[in-house]
Scaffold this motif. Structure first.
Motif, PDB file in Angstrom:
ATOM      1  N   VAL A  78      -4.782  12.298 -39.535  1.00  0.00           N
ATOM      2  CA  VAL A  78      -4.633  12.876 -38.221  1.00  0.00           C
ATOM      3  C   VAL A  78      -5.032  12.031 -37.017  1.00  0.00           C
ATOM      4  CG1 VAL A  78      -5.518  14.861 -36.928  1.00  0.00           C
ATOM      5  CG2 VAL A  78      -4.849  15.300 -39.047  1.00  0.00           C
ATOM      6  N   ALA A  79      -6.227  11.467 -37.364  1.00  0.00           N
ATOM      7  CA  ALA A  79      -6.673  10.335 -36.428  1.00  0.00           C
ATOM      8  C   ALA A  79      -5.748   9.156 -36.156  1.00  0.00           C
ATOM      9  CB  ALA A  79      -8.111   9.873 -36.773  1.00  0.00           C
ATOM     10  N   GLU A  80      -5.106   8.779 -37.238  1.00  0.00           N
ATOM     11  CA  GLU A  80      -4.209   7.514 -37.206  1.00  0.00           C
ATOM     12  C   GLU A  80      -2.863   7.836 -36.406  1.00  0.00           C
ATOM     13  OE1 GLU A  80      -2.453   3.780 -37.481  1.00  0.00           O
ATOM     14  OE2 GLU A  80      -4.827   4.585 -37.588  1.00  0.00           O
ATOM     15  N   SER A  81      -2.269   9.079 -36.203  1.00  0.00           N
ATOM     16  CA  SER A  81      -1.041   9.294 -35.791  1.00  0.00           C
ATOM     17  C   SER A  81      -0.589   8.327 -34.436  1.00  0.00           C
ATOM     18  CB  SER A  81      -1.303  10.868 -35.236  1.00  0.00           C
ATOM     19  OG  SER A  81      -0.073  11.029 -34.271  1.00  0.00           O
ATOM     20  N   ARG A  82       0.337   7.665 -34.733  1.00  0.00           N
ATOM     21  CA  ARG A  82       0.714   6.778 -33.930  1.00  0.00           C
ATOM     22  C   ARG A  82       1.270   7.266 -32.641  1.00  0.00           C
ATOM     23  NH1 ARG A  82       0.313   1.478 -35.401  1.00  0.00           N
ATOM     24  NH2 ARG A  82       2.031   0.849 -33.877  1.00  0.00           N
ATOM     25  N   SER A  83       1.989   8.479 -32.772  1.00  0.00           N
ATOM     26  CA  SER A  83       2.550   9.135 -31.725  1.00  0.00           C
ATOM     27  C   SER A  83       1.600   9.421 -30.688  1.00  0.00           C
ATOM     28  CB  SER A  83       3.116  10.525 -31.907  1.00  0.00           C
ATOM     29  OG  SER A  83       2.356  11.411 -32.839  1.00  0.00           O
ATOM     30  N   VAL A  84       0.169   9.624 -31.062  1.00  0.00           N
ATOM     31  CA  VAL A  84      -0.700   9.717 -29.993  1.00  0.00           C
ATOM     32  C   VAL A  84      -1.540   8.641 -29.928  1.00  0.00           C
ATOM     33  CG1 VAL A  84      -2.941  11.150 -29.840  1.00  0.00           C
ATOM     34  CG2 VAL A  84      -0.960  12.307 -30.594  1.00  0.00           C
ATOM     35  N   ARG A  85      -2.015   8.117 -30.728  1.00  0.00           N
ATOM     36  CA  ARG A  85      -2.867   6.683 -30.798  1.00  0.00           C
ATOM     37  C   ARG A  85      -2.247   5.750 -29.910  1.00  0.00           C
ATOM     38  NH1 ARG A  85      -4.287   2.006 -33.683  1.00  0.00           N
ATOM     39  NH2 ARG A  85      -2.695   2.550 -35.148  1.00  0.00           N
ATOM     40  N   MET A  86      -0.736   5.534 -29.888  1.00  0.00           N
ATOM     41  CA  MET A  86      -0.313   4.184 -29.391  1.00  0.00           C
ATOM     42  C   MET A  86       0.328   4.490 -28.061  1.00  0.00           C
ATOM     43  SD  MET A  86      -1.699   1.840 -31.320  1.00  0.00           S
ATOM     44  CE  MET A  86      -0.364   0.529 -30.673  1.00  0.00           C
ATOM     45  N   VAL A  87       0.342   5.677 -27.566  1.00  0.00           N
ATOM     46  CA  VAL A  87       0.954   6.345 -26.514  1.00  0.00           C
ATOM     47  C   VAL A  87       0.048   6.521 -25.475  1.00  0.00           C
ATOM     48  CG1 VAL A  87       2.708   7.861 -25.523  1.00  0.00           C
ATOM     49  CG2 VAL A  87       3.170   7.275 -27.761  1.00  0.00           C
ATOM     50  N   GLY A  88      -0.007   5.976 -24.412  1.00  0.00           N
ATOM     51  CA  GLY A  88      -0.969   6.244 -23.250  1.00  0.00           C
ATOM     52  C   GLY A  88      -0.735   7.726 -22.885  1.00  0.00           C
ATOM     53  N   GLY A  89      -1.733   8.339 -22.616  1.00  0.00           N
ATOM     54  CA  GLY A  89      -1.787   9.625 -22.193  1.00  0.00           C
ATOM     55  C   GLY A  89      -1.484  10.869 -23.445  1.00  0.00           C
ATOM     56  N   ALA A  90      -0.951  10.488 -24.403  1.00  0.00           N
ATOM     57  CA  ALA A  90      -0.738  11.239 -25.249  1.00  0.00           C
ATOM     58  C   ALA A  90      -1.957  11.925 -25.846  1.00  0.00           C
ATOM     59  CB  ALA A  90       0.081  10.733 -26.748  1.00  0.00           C
TER      60      ALA A  90
ATOM     61  N   ILE B 235      -9.197  12.148 -31.531  1.00  0.00           N
ATOM     62  CA  ILE B 235     -10.255  11.770 -32.325  1.00  0.00           C
ATOM     63  C   ILE B 235     -10.559  10.437 -32.170  1.00  0.00           C
ATOM     64  CG2 ILE B 235     -11.043  11.471 -34.633  1.00  0.00           C
ATOM     65  CD1 ILE B 235      -9.188  13.789 -35.716  1.00  0.00           C
ATOM     66  N   ARG B 236     -11.562  10.066 -31.425  1.00  0.00           N
ATOM     67  CA  ARG B 236     -12.202   8.757 -31.109  1.00  0.00           C
ATOM     68  C   ARG B 236     -13.028   8.069 -32.348  1.00  0.00           C
ATOM     69  NH1 ARG B 236     -11.076   7.252 -25.969  1.00  0.00           N
ATOM     70  NH2 ARG B 236     -11.169   5.109 -26.865  1.00  0.00           N
ATOM     71  N   LYS B 237     -13.743   9.080 -32.887  1.00  0.00           N
ATOM     72  CA  LYS B 237     -14.428   8.504 -33.778  1.00  0.00           C
ATOM     73  C   LYS B 237     -14.516   9.384 -35.042  1.00  0.00           C
ATOM     74  CE  LYS B 237     -19.674   7.750 -34.398  1.00  0.00           C
ATOM     75  NZ  LYS B 237     -21.173   7.849 -33.844  1.00  0.00           N
ATOM     76  N   LEU B 238     -14.471   8.737 -36.323  1.00  0.00           N
ATOM     77  CA  LEU B 238     -14.450   9.454 -37.799  1.00  0.00           C
ATOM     78  C   LEU B 238     -15.106   8.595 -38.719  1.00  0.00           C
ATOM     79  CD1 LEU B 238     -13.548  11.840 -39.448  1.00  0.00           C
ATOM     80  CD2 LEU B 238     -11.273  10.540 -39.734  1.00  0.00           C
ATOM     81  N   GLU B 239     -16.489   8.952 -38.813  1.00  0.00           N
ATOM     82  CA  GLU B 239     -17.335   8.059 -39.842  1.00  0.00           C
ATOM     83  C   GLU B 239     -17.748   8.687 -41.198  1.00  0.00           C
ATOM     84  OE1 GLU B 239     -20.397   6.216 -37.858  1.00  0.00           O
ATOM     85  OE2 GLU B 239     -19.282   4.720 -36.664  1.00  0.00           O
ATOM     86  N   ALA B 240     -17.553   8.260 -42.171  1.00  0.00           N
ATOM     87  CA  ALA B 240     -18.013   9.118 -43.478  1.00  0.00           C
ATOM     88  C   ALA B 240     -19.068   8.452 -44.078  1.00  0.00           C
ATOM     89  CB  ALA B 240     -16.915   9.170 -44.162  1.00  0.00           C
ATOM     90  N   THR B 241     -19.981   9.084 -44.800  1.00  0.00           N
ATOM     91  CA  THR B 241     -21.030   8.551 -45.575  1.00  0.00           C
ATOM     92  C   THR B 241     -20.729   9.034 -47.067  1.00  0.00           C
ATOM     93  OG1 THR B 241     -22.658   8.954 -43.603  1.00  0.00           O
ATOM     94  CG2 THR B 241     -23.619   8.729 -45.896  1.00  0.00           C
ATOM     95  N   TRP B 242     -20.823   7.655 -47.947  1.00  0.00           N
ATOM     96  CA  TRP B 242     -20.141   7.853 -49.226  1.00  0.00           C
ATOM     97  C   TRP B 242     -21.094   7.881 -50.189  1.00  0.00           C
ATOM     98  CZ3 TRP B 242     -14.874   8.262 -50.352  1.00  0.00           C
ATOM     99  CH2 TRP B 242     -14.258   7.961 -49.066  1.00  0.00           C
ATOM    100  N   GLU B 243     -22.285   8.044 -50.083  1.00  0.00           N
ATOM    101  CA  GLU B 243     -23.561   8.031 -51.091  1.00  0.00           C
ATOM    102  C   GLU B 243     -23.404   9.322 -51.976  1.00  0.00           C
ATOM    103  OE1 GLU B 243     -25.294   5.648 -47.715  1.00  0.00           O
ATOM    104  OE2 GLU B 243     -24.051   7.229 -47.923  1.00  0.00           O
ATOM    105  N   LYS B 244     -23.130  10.461 -51.360  1.00  0.00           N
ATOM    106  CA  LYS B 244     -22.790  11.315 -52.456  1.00  0.00           C
ATOM    107  C   LYS B 244     -21.294  11.836 -52.706  1.00  0.00           C
ATOM    108  CE  LYS B 244     -27.420  13.262 -51.518  1.00  0.00           C
ATOM    109  NZ  LYS B 244     -28.234  14.383 -51.310  1.00  0.00           N
ATOM    110  N   ALA B 245     -20.382  10.872 -52.382  1.00  0.00           N
ATOM    111  CA  ALA B 245     -18.948  11.323 -52.596  1.00  0.00           C
ATOM    112  C   ALA B 245     -18.474  11.978 -54.095  1.00  0.00           C
ATOM    113  CB  ALA B 245     -18.216  10.044 -52.169  1.00  0.00           C
ATOM    114  N   ALA B 246     -19.277  11.268 -55.099  1.00  0.00           N
ATOM    115  CA  ALA B 246     -18.965  11.411 -56.556  1.00  0.00           C
ATOM    116  C   ALA B 246     -19.299  13.072 -56.783  1.00  0.00           C
ATOM    117  CB  ALA B 246     -19.644  10.595 -57.282  1.00  0.00           C
ATOM    118  N   PHE B 247     -20.212  13.477 -55.964  1.00  0.00           N
ATOM    119  CA  PHE B 247     -20.446  14.801 -56.357  1.00  0.00           C
ATOM    120  C   PHE B 247     -19.704  15.747 -55.348  1.00  0.00           C
ATOM    121  CE2 PHE B 247     -24.204  12.252 -56.926  1.00  0.00           C
ATOM    122  CZ  PHE B 247     -24.727  12.606 -58.324  1.00  0.00           C
TER     123      PHE B 247
END
Length: 305
Positions: free
Chosen positions: A86-98, A118-130
């Motif tokens: 969703v954050a990567e959507s080029r139709s939004v991310r690469m178009v001014g004003g979109a 979405i300007r920021k999306l950070e994940a913490t992986w320490e407990k991803a296995a659970f």
């Protein structure tokens, strides 16, 4: 098709966050009054300061949440990948004003919408296995005003200017008025902004016609579009913040010096009229808008003491 939201839920790009979802929210910031910018000038030789007008800044919504799929790390990774897409959507991310919508359901109020990215999306992986992946999400809305979940729309066809027919001799082009001849509440030009702040409409004129002129009756604001449209062609006047451009159906822009931001729909009911040269009486104008709100919730009629 939009997802039905329950209280304390958020939806972005078809992914549900919040109460009852697989991405519970621990904390959220930025939903109240947005930040402001404006000069604070000292008063020479006097106490205090002079305050310039306060303009709202962009609204930054910060969400502390976590993907929660106990014992199923594959599902957790899949949800994270979906959010990243969703954050990567080029139709939004690469178009001014979109922008893209972020829908919010607050208790006691209908769903309201912010448009941004979405300007920021950070994940913490320490407990991803659970099946537990904490997330830090930031969504920036350049226009801090909330919109209604449903876009309102009315269509106005050209009608007789007087309702009394024509007086000979009649010569083309015939200039007709889009408010029609009917009076009172039956006039087709009424539009209602159910919010508490001005809404900015999108005005689309469908040909055939020439030189359409659109007027907001109560404010007297008028936009004239110097174009000639054949049948099947249209021109769109977008007055929304971050857009504010006039475009044709072929993608070309129409130059204008008119202040498009001055054409707005105040809270409550108001009237739109339009005129154009159209010998066929088949041209039409569509007015689309979202109710506009400065608050996410609905104010109490009698505030608690």
């Amino acid at each position: 098709m939009s997802i039905d939201l329950e209280d304390w839920q958020i939806e972005i790009g078809g992914i549900l966050l919040g109460h009852g979802s697989r991405i519970p929210i621990a904390a959220i910031e930025g939903l109240a009054r947005p930040g402001t910018r404006g000069d604070v000038v000292e008063r020479p030789g006097a106490d205090g300061v002079w305050l310039a007008p306060d303009w709202y800044e962009a609204r930054a919504v910060r969400i502390a949440c976590a993907i929660k799929t106990p014992g199923d790390p594959e599902a957790a990774a899949g949800l994270l990948a979906a959010l990243e897409q969703v954050a990567e959507s080029r139709s939004v991310r690469m178009v001014g004003g979109a922008v893209m919508p972020l829908r919010i359901k607050w208790p006691g109020s209908p769903v309201r919408v912010l448009f941004g990215r979405i300007r920021k999306l950070e994940a913490t992986w320490e407990k991803a296995a659970f099946g537990w992946i904490p997330l830090d999400i930031e969504f920036t809305a350049p226009d801090p005003v909330y919109g209604g979940d449903v876009e309102q729309q009315v269509e106005l066809r050209l009608g007789w200017l007087s309702g009394g027919g024509f007086t000979a001799p009649v010569q083309a082009p015939i200039i007709v008025n889009g408010a029609g001849a009917t009076g009172g509440q039956k006039r087709p030009g009424w539009v209602t902004n159910g919010g508490n702040v001005d809404a900015f409409p999108v005005l689309t004129v469908h040909g055939p016609c020439a030189n359409p002129q659109i007027t907001h009756v109560e404010t007297g604001r008028t936009i004239t579009v110097p174009v000639v449209l054949d049948a099947g062609q249209w021109v769109r006047v977008d007055t929304r913040p971050g857009q504010r451009v006039i475009t044709r159906n072929n993608g070309g822009a129409v130059a204008t010096t008119q202040p498009l931001d001055a054409f707005r729909l105040p809270a409550g009911r108001s009237e739109i009229r339009w005129t154009a040269a159209d010998p066929t009486l088949s041209a039409r104008l569509t007015v689309a808008w979202r109710d506009a709100f400065t608050t996410l919730g609905t104010p109490l009629e009698k505030p608690l003491s």
